[in-house]
Write an enzyme that holds these catalytic residues in place. Sequence first.
Site, PDB file in Angstrom:
ATOM      1  N   SER A   1      -4.343  -2.574   1.450  1.00 29.88           N
ATOM      2  CA  SER A   1      -2.942  -1.945   1.254  1.00 29.88           C
ATOM      3  C   SER A   1      -2.348  -1.227   2.795  1.00 29.88           C
ATOM      4  CB  SER A   1      -2.694  -0.790   0.027  1.00 29.88           C
ATOM      5  OG  SER A   1      -2.842  -1.881  -1.179  1.00 29.88           O
TER       6      SER A   1
ATOM      7  N   LYS B   1      -1.203   5.772   5.513  1.00 26.59           N
ATOM      8  CA  LYS B   1      -1.286   4.621   4.348  1.00 26.59           C
ATOM      9  C   LYS B   1      -2.731   4.255   4.511  1.00 26.59           C
ATOM     10  CE  LYS B   1      -0.029   2.125   1.290  1.00 26.59           C
ATOM     11  NZ  LYS B   1      -1.161   2.518   0.637  1.00 26.59           N
ATOM     12  N   THR B   2      -3.177   4.333   3.349  1.00 27.54           N
ATOM     13  CA  THR B   2      -4.626   3.871   2.573  1.00 27.54           C
ATOM     14  C   THR B   2      -4.555   2.354   2.290  1.00 27.54           C
ATOM     15  OG1 THR B   2      -4.197   4.490   0.438  1.00 27.54           O
ATOM     16  CG2 THR B   2      -5.057   6.436   1.827  1.00 27.54           C
ATOM     17  N   GLY B   3      -5.757   1.729   2.155  1.00 28.81           N
ATOM     18  CA  GLY B   3      -6.068   0.609   1.892  1.00 28.81           C
ATOM     19  C   GLY B   3      -7.425   0.474   0.984  1.00 28.81           C
TER      20      GLY B   3
END
Length: 257
Positions: A24, A192-194
């Site tokens: 993501s 922003k993480t993923g």
Amino acid sequence: GVAAVFGPDDTLAIHPDAAFPMASVYKFHQALAVLDSLDRAALSINTLVPVLHSDLHPDTWSPLRKARPEGGYELPMAELLAYSVALSDNNVCDLLFRFLGSPRAADRYVVRLGLDDTVIATDEQAMHASPATQYLNRTTPLDAVRLLERFRRGELLSAQHTEFLMHTMMATVTGPDKLKGLLPRGVQVAHKTGNGFRNEHGIMGADNDIGIVFLPDGRAYSIAIFVTDSRESDSLNATIIARISRCIYDYFSTPAI
């Protein structure tokens, strides 16, 4: 893979040119592409976008579907971007790809920026249908921090949209135990993480976090940490990211002697 940039002449990197699946994290790239398209069309972030019932797929992470499962309404683009970036909503991500035209439209945007090692090839629905496709959306740590730096310096979007996305990333609620996990209380992080998928052998495709860290003295640096093909638990992967993040924070925040 790790990269951190503090100004034009200070870069830390581990495997900076290796390709890592983004998971993501690519929602940051998508948000830039969406806001760029609004800038080019002279449209406001309050532009209304239809949300169809068919957009709200079950069995995926979707705070919007949980809040308003009926569909058949319109939401301002600002609210949709907040769902996609700050809450990492998968259904909204695919809805925004529809707004752009396709994932390839976001890919053309990053190509136009000169990010030769970044690829956006597929969407959330496709990755959920076939988790092996999570490796198609990829970037390098160096590409990621270069993009963050250009965004931080206001080179990519209008001032209004830059400020909006920065505040949206600061409001991110996913991954509080990653980049931010071991930083001192009160340090601001726009990130922003993923999180990817585990295969049948329990191997995690991606566990990532990228962002901009603001030091108490007003300076800032961009950082990207990617973990791929890990057999460790999600919590240990997050701890790895958090420990690296704290080491880099300590390095940049310590005055030179």
